[in-house]
Design a protein around this motif. Structure first.
Motif, PDB file in Angstrom:
ATOM      1  N   ARG A   1       0.874  -1.097   0.110  1.00  0.00           N
ATOM      2  CA  ARG A   1       0.166  -0.039  -0.094  1.00  0.00           C
ATOM      3  C   ARG A   1       0.737   1.400  -0.042  1.00  0.00           C
ATOM      4  NH1 ARG A   1      -3.226  -2.114   3.352  1.00  0.00           N
ATOM      5  NH2 ARG A   1      -2.206  -1.215   5.007  1.00  0.00           N
ATOM      6  N   ASP A   2       2.031   1.291   0.771  1.00  0.00           N
ATOM      7  CA  ASP A   2       2.787   2.298   0.915  1.00  0.00           C
ATOM      8  C   ASP A   2       3.759   2.586  -0.560  1.00  0.00           C
ATOM      9  OD1 ASP A   2       3.914   4.502   2.464  1.00  0.00           O
ATOM     10  OD2 ASP A   2       6.010   3.556   2.087  1.00  0.00           O
TER      11      ASP A   2
ATOM     12  N   ARG B   1       2.288   1.711  -3.550  1.00  0.00           N
ATOM     13  CA  ARG B   1       1.223   2.553  -4.303  1.00  0.00           C
ATOM     14  C   ARG B   1       1.283   3.950  -4.181  1.00  0.00           C
ATOM     15  NH1 ARG B   1      -1.286  -2.406  -3.047  1.00  0.00           N
ATOM     16  NH2 ARG B   1      -2.851  -1.415  -1.750  1.00  0.00           N
ATOM     17  N   ARG B   2       1.076   4.148  -2.658  1.00  0.00           N
ATOM     18  CA  ARG B   2       0.903   5.730  -2.517  1.00  0.00           C
ATOM     19  C   ARG B   2       2.228   6.561  -3.008  1.00  0.00           C
ATOM     20  NH1 ARG B   2       3.227   8.996   1.112  1.00  0.00           N
ATOM     21  NH2 ARG B   2       4.381   7.678   1.893  1.00  0.00           N
TER      22      ARG B   2
ATOM     23  N   LEU C   1       2.131   9.656  -5.630  1.00  0.00           N
ATOM     24  CA  LEU C   1       2.521  10.813  -5.347  1.00  0.00           C
ATOM     25  C   LEU C   1       3.794  11.421  -6.688  1.00  0.00           C
ATOM     26  CD1 LEU C   1       3.462  10.739  -1.608  1.00  0.00           C
ATOM     27  CD2 LEU C   1       1.463  11.928  -2.854  1.00  0.00           C
TER      28      LEU C   1
END
Length: 77
Positions: free
Chosen positions: A39-40, A42-43, A47
């Motif tokens: 998830r991080d 993908r974040r 960004l």
């Protein structure tokens, strides 16, 4: 392929992982940690994409195709 690594985590984080596994949120500590890291990742990618869009704008060479394909067929010659 997977690689096993050793990671030191604060007690509160391990307690959270154990509670989450016990509640059925995930099948294992490793699965929950993997999910959080993915998830991080993908974040971070989102960004980077947002920064590129801010720098370059949203227009691209497909805008004309999108306009044509969404037009009313009776309006296209």
């Amino acid at each position: 392929m997977t690689t096993q690594i050793a990671v030191r985590l604060p007690d509160a984080v391990v307690e959270y992982l154990d509670r989450s596994v016990a509640e059925g949120v995930g099948p294992s500590r490793a699965a929950l940690v993997t999910s959080a890291l993915e998830r991080d990742m993908r974040r971070a990618a989102a960004l980077r994409d947002a920064a590129i869009l801010r720098e370059r704008g949203t227009a691209d060479d497909l805008d004309g195709l999108v306009a044509w394909s969404s037009a009313d067929p009776q309006d296209v010659d």
